[in-house]
Scaffold this active site. Structure first.
Site, PDB file in Angstrom:
ATOM      1  N   GLU A 255      12.796   2.316  10.322  1.00 28.12           N
ATOM      2  CA  GLU A 255      11.982   3.522  10.156  1.00 28.12           C
ATOM      3  C   GLU A 255      10.631   3.344  10.818  1.00 28.12           C
ATOM      4  O   GLU A 255      10.131   2.221  10.926  1.00 28.12           O
ATOM      5  CB  GLU A 255      11.730   3.785   8.654  1.00 28.12           C
ATOM      6  N   LYS A 257       6.835   2.989  10.986  1.00 26.12           N
ATOM      7  CA  LYS A 257       5.852   2.492  10.015  1.00 26.12           C
ATOM      8  C   LYS A 257       4.561   3.279  10.215  1.00 26.12           C
ATOM      9  O   LYS A 257       3.900   3.166  11.254  1.00 26.12           O
ATOM     10  CB  LYS A 257       5.611   0.997  10.213  1.00 26.12           C
ATOM     11  N   ARG A 277      -1.160   2.649  -4.423  1.00 24.85           N
ATOM     12  CA  ARG A 277      -0.450   1.394  -4.725  1.00 24.85           C
ATOM     13  C   ARG A 277      -1.185   0.568  -5.757  1.00 24.85           C
ATOM     14  O   ARG A 277      -0.635  -0.355  -6.336  1.00 24.85           O
ATOM     15  CB  ARG A 277      -0.175   0.597  -3.453  1.00 24.85           C
ATOM     16  N   GLU A 307       4.200   7.733   2.535  1.00 26.83           N
ATOM     17  CA  GLU A 307       2.922   7.370   3.143  1.00 26.83           C
ATOM     18  C   GLU A 307       2.220   8.660   3.571  1.00 26.83           C
ATOM     19  O   GLU A 307       2.848   9.551   4.139  1.00 26.83           O
ATOM     20  CB  GLU A 307       3.213   6.470   4.357  1.00 26.83           C
ATOM     21  N   PHE A 346       9.635   8.354   1.952  1.00 28.76           N
ATOM     22  CA  PHE A 346      10.657   7.394   2.390  1.00 28.76           C
ATOM     23  C   PHE A 346      11.511   6.809   1.273  1.00 28.76           C
ATOM     24  O   PHE A 346      12.425   6.041   1.521  1.00 28.76           O
ATOM     25  CB  PHE A 346      10.066   6.279   3.263  1.00 28.76           C
ATOM     26  N   ARG A 423       7.785  -8.813  -3.143  1.00 26.11           N
ATOM     27  CA  ARG A 423       7.771  -8.890  -1.683  1.00 26.11           C
ATOM     28  C   ARG A 423       8.951  -9.756  -1.265  1.00 26.11           C
ATOM     29  O   ARG A 423       8.886 -10.979  -1.318  1.00 26.11           O
ATOM     30  CB  ARG A 423       6.447  -9.518  -1.217  1.00 26.11           C
TER      31      ARG A 423
END
Ligand code: AMP
Length: 564
Positions: A255, A257, A277, A307, A346, A423
């Site tokens: 995708e 960014k 976030r 985003e 997304f 992560r």
């Protein structure tokens, strides 16, 4: 309710002191576990309060409540209680470098009138702190000060040390979320992974502790996402090589960014809330995004993610502009015209029910089904399916993204569930610009000549696996005079010690730093340093937990060695 022995604040203070005296994580874990299992049966709420207090917090992470007490007001309250001038408290604070120790010292000098000292209970302290957080409007600072003064006037020197540290949410007993999760697991005999997951979904370790105690494993397994309560976003790792990453996943979704701010949008009945976030609610500042979401997604309870970027004539423009939008309280309508936003969705985490455990490919399919795009205003992220046989599709998307002014591409594992706060290797990024690091300022050096009045070079740190800060580099490039001046003003109250032109600061300001190379360096605590560091921007949108780690620096160091 009369306080039983465990509810006395004194008991918690004893625990803080022993926690502070050991750096061994296992020891800390078992001390906390013993304490938690000792908490009385009568009131489950107290267990939740204690859990948060030990973490140095008052409210759960998802909560928007805050005390609204700055260090100035706190010092004023201490001054009133011990009967000295606020400047004396300030001096003490500067000398010692820690508000808690300064308060303890001043309180111990005060002649104790034990006649009026009442036992402080954990509940009383909590109730008063909640009261303080709820005060708004006229004379609020004065009213907050009064409650704080009343609270501190019953405190012993040792209690004052920790009440003041709790107020500024810097407890300094070295207990992070990891240790607390282990302690909950140990205290209530529930598996670590279940505690981990329950925490991930609720962002409330207080609640997790209470459920673990009262309902055990089964109760914890039932805890889940709730629209209205933000969760930590799933994070992306750097891909060392996009072709290898796609191969490793089998096939992947790539995708565009987008370089903006990441938001999580919750709809709970008729209410729409937008969280950053850092889990900060910014809905008020972005009315058009609320409108677009209402229009684009049929009413239903949901959590979607995406985003937001600033565009001009369809092209993205600098990230800096968006910061002018997200925290704005006034002239929102005017700014809305001046700085138009585009939302790229997304992911979806909840739609009438949690869907985060569904594979990404199914979540994306759901997203496509529920969202009616509004061109230029609300769109879905541009996505292509890439197999190891046709990696050029990823390269094409990458080039197109860069041409359009975006940052690079994301590479996502189609079978991965959504894992908040983690992560991992299931979502990767491949960026055009050299890697940057998010680092926290821990000190600085005043400049010379024209720049003698402001800090011209900043000492930056990252965190190690125990969340300890380790310095890494000095940076003096990338900031113009205006920013330097502004930074100096923000830095002033953070300074805890001055030696000559050098200062030590409370870690708070986060900078995104670009660099040409990572080198090994015995001069810095992290063991590494940066060549040609340049500040790219100040990251007001990040928390100290979001800064980069020594581990990441090690991994970039290794990757760079491989590539070069
Ligand atoms: P970084 O901030 O460099 O760690 O990169 C990860 C960030 O990229 C995420 O936190 C998002 O804010 C952002 N991002 C931009 N576009 C996308 C996308 N299509 N999918 C996921 N994250 C994205």
């Amino acid at each position: 309710m009369s306080a039983n022995i465990e509810m006395k604040y004194e008991k918690l203070v004893e625990l803080y002191e022993v926690l502070d005296s050991t750096s061994k994580r296992l020891e800390k874990t078992s001390l906390i576990a013993d304490f938690l299992s000792m908490v009385g049966e009568k009131d489950p709420n107290i267990l939740s309060i204690i859990t948060l207090f030990i973490l140095g917090r008052i409210f759960p992470t998802w909560s928007e409540e805050e005390l609204g007490i700055g260090s100035k007001l706190l010092m004023k309250a201490i001054a009133l209680v011990v009967g000295v001038k606020p400047e004396e408290v300030e001096d003490q604070m500067r000398d010692i470098g820690d508000i808690g120790l300064a308060a303890q010292e001043l309180f111990s000098r005060k002649v104790q009138s034990t006649l009026f000292r009442r036992d402080l209970t954990i509940e009383k302290i909590h109730q008063n702190l909640v009261k303080i957080a709820n005060i708004t409007g006229d004379k609020s600072q004065y009213k907050k000060l009064e409650i704080l003064r009343e609270l501190l006037s019953s405190a012993s020197p040792m209690e004052a040390k920790y009440i003041t540290r709790t107020v500024i949410e810097e407890l300094r007993v070295g207990v992070g979320e990891g240790t607390m999760k282990d302690a909950v697991s140990l205290a209530f005999k529930v598996p670590k992974e279940t505690v981990e997951r329950a925490h991930m979904l609720t962002n409330d370790l207080g609640l997790v502790a209470v459920v673990a105690k009262e309902q055990g494993l089964e109760g914890l397994q039932k805890l889940t996402l709730e629209p209205g309560k933000p969760v930590k976003p799933m994070l992306a790792q750097l891909s060392p090589n996009y072709i290898a990453s796609i191969q490793e996943m089998g096939w992947a979704f790539c995708e565009t960014k987008y370089d903006g701010i990441r938001v999580q949008i919750h709809r709970e009945r008729d209410e729409i809330n937008i969280f950053t976030r850092r889990l900060e609610n910014i809905s008020q500042a972005l009315p058009e995004i609320v409108e677009y979401i209402k229009k684009a997604i049929k009413p239903s309870d949901f959590i979607v993610e995406g985003e937001i970027i600033v565009t001009q004539d369809g092209k993205p423009i600098s990230f800096q502009y968006i910061l002018q939008r997200v925290r704005r309280k006034y002239e929102i309508e005017k700014m809305r015209e001046k700085i138009p936003l585009t939302m790229y969705l997304f992911d979806v985490l909840y739609y009438n029910q949690p869907v985060l455990d569904e594979p990404f490919k199914d979540r994306r399919e759901l997203l496509e089904k529920i969202v009616q795009i509004i061109p230029i205003k609300l769109e879905l992220s541009t996505q292509v399916k890439v197999t190891p046989e046709n990696p050029e599709k990823a390269e094409k998307l990458f080039n197109e993204s860069i041409d359009e002014g975006h940052e690079g591409i994301m590479i996502k594992d189609p079978y991965a569930p959504y894992t908040p706060g983690i992560r991992g290797k299931k979502m990767l990024k491949w960026k055009a610009t050299p890697e940057t690091l998010d680092l926290v300022v821990v000190g600085g050096t005043y400049g010379t000549g024209k720049r003698a009045h402001f800090i011209g070079s900043f000492l930056l740190a990252l965190r190690d696996e125990d969340n300890k800060l380790k310095n890494l580099a000095h940076v003096a490039t990338g900031l113009d005079d205006k920013t330097l001046q502004e930074l100096s003003e923000i830095s002033e109250p953070l300074i805890v010690r001055k030696i000559g032109r050098q200062v030590e600061m409370i870690p708070s300001i986060i900078m995104e730093v670009a660099f040409s190379e990572i080198v090994k360096s015995p001069e810095y605590e992290s063991g590494y340093s940066l060549r040609f560091p340049v500040v790219k921007r100040i990251r007001n949108d990040l928390n100290i937990e979001d800064i980069d780690t020594v581990e990441r620096v090690e991994s970039i160091y290794q990757t760079m060695k491989l590539i070069s």
